[in-house]
Design an enzyme around this catalytic site. Structure first.
Site, short mmCIF file in Angstrom:
data_model
loop_
_atom_site.label_atom_id
_atom_site.label_comp_id
_atom_site.label_asym_id
_atom_site.label_seq_id
_atom_site.Cartn_x
_atom_site.Cartn_y
_atom_site.Cartn_z
N GLY A 500 0.82 -1.20 0.00
CA GLY A 500 0.00 0.00 0.00
C GLY A 500 0.85 1.25 0.00
O GLY A 500 2.08 1.19 -0.13
N ASP A 501 0.21 2.40 0.18
CA ASP A 501 0.87 3.71 0.13
C ASP A 501 0.67 4.40 1.47
O ASP A 501 -0.44 4.80 1.81
CB ASP A 501 0.25 4.54 -1.00
N ARG A 517 13.78 5.66 9.58
CA ARG A 517 14.43 6.44 8.52
C ARG A 517 13.45 6.80 7.41
O ARG A 517 13.79 6.72 6.23
CB ARG A 517 15.63 5.68 7.95
N HIS A 520 12.82 11.58 7.48
CA HIS A 520 13.88 12.47 6.94
C HIS A 520 13.83 12.55 5.41
O HIS A 520 14.53 13.37 4.82
CB HIS A 520 15.25 12.03 7.44
#
Length: 615
Positions: A500-501, A517, A520
Site C-alpha cells: 500500500g501507500d 528512517r 527524513h
C-alpha cells in the site's frame, strides 16, 4: 563469565586467564604467567576502536577515537615480567604455554625509564623485548603481545621494582601503530591525544633495535585504571623511523613533570582541554588540511573502485600482491597498485612482505557490510552532489537536476541502481540490532513497520521477541521481494505482508508503529500527513517509534550534520531535524514525545504516544 582458551598449561589442557592453578615454572613465576595470560585474553578480544573506547577518558569527543582509528592500528598490549633465570629461559617458557616469541631485542626507552624511576643504574638492568605471536587471533584484533623481560638478581636490588611493577603495572600499555608516519599527521594525532583526548605525554624515545629502521615511541597516559585488571590507561604510538615529533613530545613531558614519576600523571579535569601551544599548526598546516578536504572526492572514488572490484572480499580470503589482485579482479596491475597505496594511506589496507592485507577499517567494505554504500556514494550520489551548487543557488533538487527524474522514480526505472540502493540501505543498518535492546517488546502483540523495506528491522524484532507478531507495510514490489526472505527465515507465519501507500493510509490495530528512517525523506507538511495517517490508524494505547539521526543542538560532532546536506541533494524535501523539530511535527499530528533513546552511529529512537481523543 566468558573465558577464552588462549594458551595451555604444561599438561596440554587449556587454561583461562590464570583462573586455574599454574604449575611452578623455571624462568617465569606463577604470578607473571597469570599476568601474561590475562593480557593475552584481553588483546584477543579488543579491536582498535574498542581499545580506544577503554583507554580514552569518558568525555573524549567521538571524533578523536574515529580519527585515531582511521590512521592507527592496535598492534599489541605490553607487560613487564621478571624471570628468575635468563631471558632465554623465559622465552622457552612462553613457547611451552602456547606463545610464539621472536628473538629478543634490547630495550632502550623502557630500560632508561625504569632505571630513573627506581634510582638504578641502567647497566644493572638487562631488559629485553620479546614480541610473541598469539595463536588463533580474530582478524580484527592485535596479533601479538609485547613482553619486557627483566631478569632479577638474587641480591634483591630489584625487589622494589618487581613488587611495584607487579602491583601497579606501570609499564603496561596498549600500542597503536601509525600507518603513515607523515610529520603533519603525527602532529595532528599528538594534538588529538593531548587536547580533546585528555591524555598527558608520558615519555618516549627512539629504539634503533626495533624494525629495519628503528622506531619512535610516544607514551600517553590519563588518570584512572582499566578494571578489573588494574592496568593504567596508557597508550603508545609506535612510529617507524626517527621522528621529529619526539623532541616536542619529550619537551612537553618534562614541562608537565610527567617523566618517570612513580605516582604517575596528575589527575586530569573531566572537561575538554585546549590543545597545548606546542601543537599550534604552522602556516603550512591550514593549507595542507584544506587540500585534504578538497581531495575528499578522490577518497570517495578510490573507495568506490575498491568496492566495485571487491578488493575487501578477495583480501579477506587471503593476502595478495598487487599483481595477484589485478589478476583476480581483471584490472591494470600498475594502476591498481597505485590505488592500493592510496588506500593504505587512508588506513583501509596495509602492506607487508609485498602482500596487501585488510585493516579493521577495510573490512567494512566487504559484501554484506558497506560495499554497496561505497558503490552508491561513489556512483549516482556522487554524480548528484555535482549539482549541489545549482541546488543551493536555485533551491531546486540536485538529484533531479543531475538525472532528470526525482530520486525514487529514477530508481524505479533503473533496477540495477535500485539493487545497489537497497543493499546500501540494509548495510547501513548495523544499529538495527540495538533496537530490541532499547524498546521493550515484551507486552507488544503486534508491531507495524511502516515503509519497512524488505523487513530487515522487523525480522530482528520478531527474532528477539518470539511472542510478537508483525505487519510489514510497503509498496507492492518491495513486499514481493521481502516475502521470500521471511519465508526462508521461518517468520512468515508470524508476519502479515501488506502492500500500500503510507502517504494515503496505514494498517490499523497495531500496538507499536515503527517509522525507521522515513520522515527524513519528506518535507514538514508531508511528515505531518504521514504522522496523521498513523494517528488515525492507532489505538489510543499504541506507541509510535521514530528512528532517525537527530541533529544535536550543543555543537557536538554528528553524522547528522553532513547527512542533512545529503538529504537536501538526494531527496525532494528531505532533511534531518533536531529533536525539538520532531516534537513539533508530532504535536501537529496529535502525538506527544515520550523520550529519546540513543543508538549507535548517532541514531536514536524517539518514542511518542497519541494524545487522547477529546470526549
Amino acid at each position: 563469565m566468558e573465558t577464552h582458551q588462549t594458551i595451555s598449561a604444561d599438561d596440554g589442557q587449556p587454561v583461562t586467564d590464570g583462573t586455574q592453578a599454574d604449575a611452578v615454572s623455571a624462568g617465569l613465576e606463577d604470578v607473571d604467567i597469570r599476568r601474561i595470560r590475562q593480557m593475552v585474553t584481553f588483546i584477543r578480544s579488543h579491536t582498535t576502536t574498542e581499545i580506544l573506547a577503554k583507554v580514552l577518558p569518558r568525555k573524549t569527543p567521538a571524533y578523536v577515537a574515529a580519527d585515531l582509528a582511521q590512521h592507527c592500528r592496535f598492534v599489541h598490549g605490553s607487560i613487564m615480567v621478571f624471570p628468575v633465570g635468563t631471558v632465554a629461559a623465559a622465552a622457552g617458557r612462553l613457547s611451552d604455554i602456547g606463545l610464539d616469541p621472536g628473538p629478543p631485542r634490547p630495550s632502550t626507552v623502557v630500560r632508561s625509564r625504569v632505571a630513573r624511576r627506581y634510582d638504578l643504574s641502567a647497566s644493572d638492568l638487562q631488559i629485553q623485548i620479546l614480541h610473541a605471536a598469539l595463536p588463533n587471533v580474530p582478524g580484527n584484533c592485535a596479533e601479538e603481545i609485547e613482553i619486557f623481560v627483566c631478569p632479577t638478581d638474587p641480591g634483591g636490588r630489584h625487589s622494589q621494582l618487581v613488587d611495584d611493577e607487579r602491583r601497579s603495572n606501570r609499564e603496561t600499555h596498549f600500542a597503536l601503530k601509525v600507518l603513515v608516519p607523515e610529520n603533519h599527521l603525527l602532529k595532528r594525532l599528538w594534538g588529538l591525544l593531548t587536547g580533546p583526548g585528555l591524555m598527558a605525554p608520558d615519555g618516549g624515545g627512539f629504539n634503533p633495535h626495533e624494525g629495519p629502521i628503528g622506531c619512535t615511541v610516544l607514551y600517553f597516559q590519563t588518570s584512572g585504571q582499566l578494571l578489573p585488571q588494574g592496568w593504567p590507561r596508557r597508550l603508545e604510538l609506535v612510529i617507524d623511523g626517527h621522528q621529529q615529533i619526539l623532541a616536542m613530545h619529550l619537551q612537553a613531558t618534562r614541562a608537565q613533570g610527567q617523566d618517570d614519576l612513580r605516582s604517575g600523571p596528575p589527575a586530569l579535569p573531566d572537561t575538554e582541554l585546549e590543545t597545548p601551544a606546542a601543537t599550534v599548526p604552522s602556516q603550512e598546516e591550514p593549507t595542507r588540511r584544506m587540500l585534504e578536504l578538497l581531495t575528499g572526492a578522490w577518497v570517495t572514488q578510490a573507495l568506490c573502485v575498491a568496492a566495485e572490484l571487491g578488493i575487501a572480499d578477495h583480501l579477506e580470503e587471503q593476502p595478495a600482491t598487487s599483481a595477484e589482485l589485478a589478476s583476480l579482479v581483471n584490472a591494470d596491475a600498475d594502476l591498481l597498485h597505485r590505488v592500493l597505496r592510496y588506500l593504505a594511506s587512508l588506513g583501509v589496507v596495509r602492506r607487508s612482505d609485498q602482500h596487501w592485507r585488510l585493516t579493521d577499517l577495510g573490512r567494512t567494505l566487504r559484501t554484506g557490510a558497506l560495499r554497496d554504500v561505497a558503490r552508491l556514494y561513489g556512483g549516482i550520489f556522487y554524480h548528484s552532489f555535482g549539482s549541489l551548487s545549482h541546488s543551493v543557488r536555485s533551491g531546486q533538487n540536485a538529484f533531479e537536476h543531475a538525472f532528470g527524474l526525482p530520486p525514487f522514480e529514477y530508481l524505479n526505472q533503473h533496477p540495477d541502481q535500485a539493487r545497489i540502493f537497497h543493499g546500501a540501505m540494509a548495510a547501513g543498518s548495523s544499529w538495527f540490532d540495538r533496537v530490541p535492546e532499547v524498546i521493550n517488546f515484551k507486552d507488544v502483540n503486534t508491531v507495524v513497520d511502516i515503509a519497512g523495506g524488505r523487513g530487515d528491522l522487523l525480522r530482528r524484532i520478531l527474532t528477539a521477541s518470539p511472542s510478537t507478531r508483525g505487519v510489514l507495510f510497503d509498496q507492492p514490489a518491495v513486499i514481493d521481494a521481502a516475502r521470500e526472505t521471511f519465508k526462508r527465515e521461518g517468520l512468515l507465519d508470524r508476519c502479515e505482508l501488506i502492500d500500500g501507500d503510507f502517504t494515503a493510509e496505514v494498517p490499523p490495530g497495531g500496538d507499536l508503529y515503527v517509522l525507521s528512517r522515513i520522515l527524513h525523506d519528506w518535507s514538514d507538511d508531508q511528515c505531518v500527513d504521514i504522522l496523521t495517517n498513523c494517528r488515525e490508524a492507532m489505538p489510543e494505547t499504541a506507541v509510535l517509534a521514530i528512528i532517525e539521526r537527530p541533529i544535536p543542538t550543543d555543537n557536538r560532532p554528528s553524522l547528522a550534520i553532513a547527512w542533512d546536506v545529503h538529504m537536501s541533494v538526494n531527496n525532494i524535501g528531505g532533511r534531518e531535524r533536531t529533536v525539538d523539530e520532531y516534537r513539533e511535527l508530532l504535536t501537529s499530528a496529535g502525538f506527544y514525545l515520550i523520550d529519546e533513546r540513543p543508538l549507535v552511529l548517532d541514531m536514536a529512537v524517539l518514542t511518542a504516544a497519541p494524545y487522547p481523543a477529546a470526549n
